[in-house]
Design a protein around this motif. Structure first.
Motif, short mmCIF file in Angstrom:
data_model
loop_
_atom_site.label_atom_id
_atom_site.label_comp_id
_atom_site.label_asym_id
_atom_site.label_seq_id
_atom_site.Cartn_x
_atom_site.Cartn_y
_atom_site.Cartn_z
N SER A 559 -4.94 6.59 -4.49
CA SER A 559 -6.21 6.67 -3.77
C SER A 559 -5.96 6.98 -2.30
N ALA A 560 -6.97 7.47 -1.63
CA ALA A 560 -6.86 7.75 -0.19
C ALA A 560 -6.54 6.48 0.57
N GLU A 561 -7.12 5.38 0.11
CA GLU A 561 -6.95 4.13 0.87
C GLU A 561 -5.50 3.66 0.87
N ARG A 563 -2.79 5.18 1.26
CA ARG A 563 -1.96 5.69 2.35
C ARG A 563 -2.65 5.62 3.71
N THR A 564 -3.63 4.71 3.79
CA THR A 564 -4.43 4.64 4.99
C THR A 564 -4.47 3.22 5.53
N ILE B 206 -10.24 7.47 -9.99
CA ILE B 206 -10.12 7.40 -8.53
C ILE B 206 -11.45 7.80 -7.89
N GLU B 210 -13.48 5.34 -5.44
CA GLU B 210 -13.48 5.64 -4.00
C GLU B 210 -14.86 5.94 -3.44
N PHE B 213 -15.71 3.57 -0.62
CA PHE B 213 -14.96 3.78 0.61
C PHE B 213 -15.47 5.04 1.30
N LEU B 221 -12.03 11.64 4.73
CA LEU B 221 -10.68 11.27 4.29
C LEU B 221 -10.55 11.39 2.78
N HIS B 225 -8.27 14.05 0.65
CA HIS B 225 -7.28 13.50 -0.25
C HIS B 225 -7.49 14.00 -1.68
N ASN B 229 -4.87 15.96 -4.21
CA ASN B 229 -4.56 15.46 -5.56
C ASN B 229 -4.85 16.54 -6.60
#
Lengths: 566, 423
Positions: A559-561, A563-564, B206, B210, B213, B221, B225, B229
């Motif tokens: 997930s993006a998180e 690496r954040t 994912i 996400e 978020f 972001l 991302h 991917n």
């Protein structure tokens, strides 16, 4: 700047042969310096008192209110602890640390956690690795026998400095005035010589000037080496007058073939003869001698002074308590590291590049100088503000500056990402990673690339320049491939055997509990209600508990998180 | 034919106006329009480059400019090639057979004699600088010629990371490192248990997880991302990926290239350009023979000779040579004087390189050194000249500018193409 670009492009494509005059006028001219204050006028009348977190918050909120900028609420305790631990130690909090923190009912628990981590050895070690990379990021002398001792020695030296909370002024002075030596036989000693030995020979004076300006003043004057700075008031002459402070410094390389293995030493030495010359634009082999003159106040030193005197004078001028840029550059950098965005580019300060909410930066810088450049004190001040502790906030475009209305998310450093991953898949992380060139002595071509280890692969793919703007740091496909396909990671997230996931599943027969445990373990925080719901739905749709949890764990790592820091 | 041969670029970077204006007026295009059309056209032509880079600096005397029987020539003998009148060092018999396709430059000249700096220079056309991260010419060419829809990396580097990466051009054009050509690249394939279906399911998970978020301030972001991917998943499941698998080649073909990392790297390079990779670099060395230069070059050349020769031959046989520019070079040359340890030291003053394919007229020699090889005696070619030649051969204007660290930076500063090389 944009104007200059268009102008140059036009000339190159369309103009026929030009005269010498044209050539000169083609070079950018610095904007008019007359009437532009180099230092913010408020610096003189600053209160010269230590600031409190509440005072910084009040100052910031007043400006945000004037801009009608709503602020994000405070981050939850779990997000706060994850952020704090990542920022200070480069690691995720462990599940145990997190649950202890969450169950603590002390209203001062955030301040307590801040103090505890600031005093930890891991703080000193992680900041030392960060500063090692910042100081050496522009090195131009990267021969194996130099970079091998340089990175280790600098890290050791910085770790000790941060452990002892050495003041930033003392660190700067020792790095600028070092007369040390790096040796392959003693690769962990005399790290104070590392910054100046990032460059050598003809590059020495100018590249060292660039490094010292960007690191200690936050000013990038590298453009002015060849022509006036197009975006700020610095003239070419001023660049070379600064370089003259370093103009008598050279280095000597010694190879001792007698010792086994052969020993390389490179030491800082006064140049035996010759004065620093500003190169002629038309014929770089000619040049005119220049008097050392400090960029910011115009004070000079005799052209006949020694190398030692020149560098001592430079260090004194830089660390002078009246020097706004020395204090502000450090405060700006630490604020940027902790809030996600800085007041102004960390290496782009200058009279014509005003910071966002400069009054806040000025007050932080003022407090920092009054504290005698107490590094831990500055961290403590910023970490205890509400500004630091807010929830994540980004603008509509990723490049928008959110003006500290919330915490701006950043990519983890390679170092922190590896530590997080090692913890998640249950591999001990070891003492932290080497630098950009961590291959080691003699590694040369193959050593740098024999990247069989996971740590080596991560360093190779995820390292970035810590001085760059957060929005300029790009992700890459090979990075994504690594987290997605790496056999070691995939083997370690199986639901069977002795993996961390298998243990979680055995310990928590209840799926909701197990989902929470996977989140705590992987992201260092609890799942939200939405995330729990999505995870439960996934479990229900798959009807295979193990496979569904493997999916979840894999999804969180990818997930993006993950690496954040947010 | 050169793609923009109506543009006459002088050594100073000027463009002759008359020819330029006449042709753009004829096409009915403005300057921007013309350049844009060119850029799009270029990408459609499917051109590629294979660079064999000899780290450590090979000796011109023991490669393509032997001086047998002179005070500086050492023990090395010269051999005939397929082109009467062109002789090269004895260690390169297979390359000699391909000489009709090869153009040698014997008059390269520079001033940089430090390995690290010279390698950087020979990858970027610029000396290293603390303030500007210049891109490698592989990254530049990947950007100019690569098809953005292609699902493998545009720039693959075999046997080590190059002396310069994508610099200010950004990650999209960074060299994709392949450590060992005999194995699939690290992390390129889906691991055991991760089928394309499972991968799809997990990526979808994912996305759902996400969402929150993203809504809570991380949207940009998360989107960025997700794109990475997806690109990674496209590559890992791409049919092109099998180009990396050398086991699909016949044993006889693999033998012909030599069962060495360099030889197999050359074969992999051929396979990669055939599926659409724009720039492949194969690095080799250490050629830094300060001791026992003769023996060292005999050993090292025996590795590179079959690789280089088979590469050119196969590209020709398979009809790909016209679209593939093959470059052989190192960072500088070695001294005419043989030192006390039978070695040769660093010599940037006169060194050599070999080019083939990509519209280069083979079977010729550009420039010459004097009888003892101490100096260039005819048609000196500087490093900027070499880079102008490479770019122009591919139809890329060497004065093109990229935005680097806030200012426009030309691909090459100074120099002019060696026009005699173009067919």
């Amino acid at each position: 700047m944009r104007f200059a670009v268009v102008l140059l492009a036009g000339l190159v494509v369309l103009t026929p042969a030009r005269s010498e005059e044209d050539k000169k006028s083609r070079l950018p001219q610095a904007p008019e310096a007359k009437g532009v204050p180099i230092v913010p006028p408020a610096w003189k009348s600053a209160p010269k008192k230590l600031a409190s977190p509440a005072e910084i918050d009040a100052l910031l909120l007043a400006s945000q209110k004037a801009d009608q900028l709503p602020t994000a609420p405070l981050a939850s305790d779990d997000l706060f602890l994850r952020r704090l631990t990542l920022d200070l130690t480069g690691k995720l909090p462990t599940a145990r640390e997190l649950s202890a923190f969450l169950s603590d009912s002390d209203p001062n628990k955030r301040a307590k956690a801040i103090d505890k981590l600031l005093r930890s050895d891991e703080f000193a070690r992680y900041q030392a690795r960060r500063w090692r990379d910042i100081l050496l990021s522009k090195s131009t002398n990267n021969q194996g026998f130099v970079r091998f001792p340089r990175e280790q020695a600098l890290e050791v030296w910085l770790t000790e400095a941060f452990q002892n909370n050495k003041s930033w002024a003392a660190i700067a002075t020792e790095l600028i005035t070092s007369d040390g030596m790096l040796s392959t036989a003693a690769p962990r000693e005399q790290g104070h010589a590392a910054l100046l030995l990032a460059h050598a020979q003809q590059d020495g004076p100018v590249e060292r000037t660039n490094d010292i300006s960007r690191v200690f003043l936050g000013i990038n004057i590298s453009c002015a080496q060849c022509h006036d700075h197009p975006d700020d008031i610095w003239k070419r002459q001023q660049f070379h007058e600064m370089a003259a402070f370093l103009g008598k410094l050279g280095e000597r390389v010694r190879l001792d073939r007698e010792s086994t293995p052969p020993k390389f030493e490179v030491s800082l030495q006064t140049r035996p003869f010759g004065d620093y010359r500003m190169p002629d634009l038309e014929n770089p082999r000619r040049g005119t001698p220049v008097t050392p003159r400090f960029l910011l106040d115009g004070s000079t030193l005799s052209r006949f002074s020694s190398d030692k005197d020149r560098r001592k004078a430079l260090a004194t001028k830089i660390t002078d308590k009246n020097n706004y840029y020395f204090a502000a550059a450090f405060a700006n950098r630490v604020w940027g590291q902790l809030l996600g965005q800085a007041f102004v580019d960390v290496e782009g300060m200058g009279p014509l590049n005003p910071p966002v909410y400069g009054e806040v930066l000025l007050r932080l810088a003022d407090s920092f100088r009054v504290s005698d450049y107490d590094i831990r004190g500055l961290y403590r001040l910023i970490l205890n503000t509400q500004a630091y502790q807010r929830a994540t906030r980004m603008g509509e475009a990723p490049t928008d500056h959110v003006r500290f209305s919330g915490s701006y998310p950043n990519r983890l450093s390679a170092d922190a990402l590896y530590a997080a991953l090692a913890q998640v898949i249950g591999t001990p992380a070891g003492p932290g990673m080497g630098g950009r060139y961590g291959g080691g002595f003699g590694g040369g071509f193959s050593g740098r690339f024999g990247l069989a280890s996971l740590a080596g692969q991560i360093r190779d793919l995820f390292a970035y320049d810590l001085s760059s703007k957060p929005e300029d740091v790009e992700g890459s496909v090979p990075q994504a491939l690594l987290l997605m396909n790496n056999p070691q990671i995939n083997a370690q997230i199986r639901a069977t055997g002795n993996t961390p996931l298998a243990k979680i599943l055995r310990e928590h027969p209840d799926n909701t509990k197990a989902i929470e445990a996977v989140y705590l373990h992987t992201l260092g925080r609890k799942p939200t209600a939405h995330e729990t719901k999505v995870s439960l739905e996934h479990l229900a749709s798959l009807r295979n508990r193990g496979a569904a949890f493997e999916d979840l764990m894999w999804a969180l790592i990818n997930s993006a998180e993950f690496r954040t820091r947010r | 034919m050169l793609f923009y041969d109506h543009l006459n670029v002088t050594g100073d970077g000027q463009v002759s106006r008359r020819g330029f204006l006449a042709s753009s007026a004829a096409a009915g295009l403005g300057l921007t329009g013309l350049l844009k059309t060119q850029a799009e056209e270029l990408k459609k032509r499917g051109l590629s480059v294979i660079l064999l880079f000899m780290n450590g600096a090979p000796s011109q005397f023991e490669t393509f400019d032997p001086k047998p029987g002179t005070s500086t020539g050492g023990e090395t003998k010269a051999i005939q090639t397929a082109v009467p009148g062109i002789e090269i060092a004895e260690f390169w018999p297979k390359t000699a057979e391909q000489m009709k396709e090869i153009a040698l430059i014997r008059s390269l000249t520079g001033r940089e004699g430090n390995h690290q700096r010279a390698q950087y220079l020979m990858h970027t056309a610029y000396a290293p600088s603390g303030s500007v991260k210049y891109p490698s010419f592989g990254s530049v060419i990947a950007k100019e010629l690569g098809d953005s829809q292609f699902d493998l990396p545009h720039y693959v580097s075999i046997g080590g990371r190059p002396a310069a990466g994508a610099g200010f051009l950004g990650q999209q054009y960074a060299p994709y490192a392949v450590a060992d050509p005999n194995r699939m690249p690290l992390n390129s394939e889906l691991p055991r248990g991760l089928t394309p279906e499972v991968l799809k399911r997990r990526l979808a998970l994912i996305g759902k997880l996400e969402q929150e978020f993203a809504e809570a301030g991380g949207e940009a972001l998360v989107a960025d991302h997700r794109a990475l991917n997806e690109a990674a998943a496209r590559m890992a499941t791409s049919p092109h990926l099998k180009a990396f698998d050398l086991s699909q080649e016949k044993a006889s073909v693999r033998e012909a290239y030599g069962r060495t990392p360099l030889g197999q790297g050359c074969l992999l390079a051929r396979r990669l350009v055939e599926v659409g990779v724009t720039f492949v670099q194969v690095s080799h060395g250490n050629w830094d023979t300060h001791t026992n230069n003769y023996e060292g070059h005999k050993r090292l050349s025996a590795v590179v000779d079959p690789g280089l020769a088979s590469l050119i031959r196969e590209l020709k046989e398979r009809g790909r040579l016209d679209k593939t520019l093959v470059i052989w070079m190192g960072e500088f040359g070695r001294t005419p004087r043989i030192n006390g340890q039978a070695g040769r030291d660093h010599y940037p003053r006169a060194f050599n390189a070999a080019l083939a394919g990509g519209g280069i007229k083979g079977g010729q020699v550009i420039g010459a050194t004097n009888a003892t090889g101490t100096d260039v005696s005819k048609r000196p070619v500087t490093v900027p000249d070499l880079f102008c030649t490479i770019y122009e051969a591919l139809g890329i204007h060497p004065r093109r500018q990229n935005q680097g660290n806030g200012r426009p930076i030309r691909l090459v500063e100074g120099g002019s193409a060696v026009k005699e090389l173009f067919a």
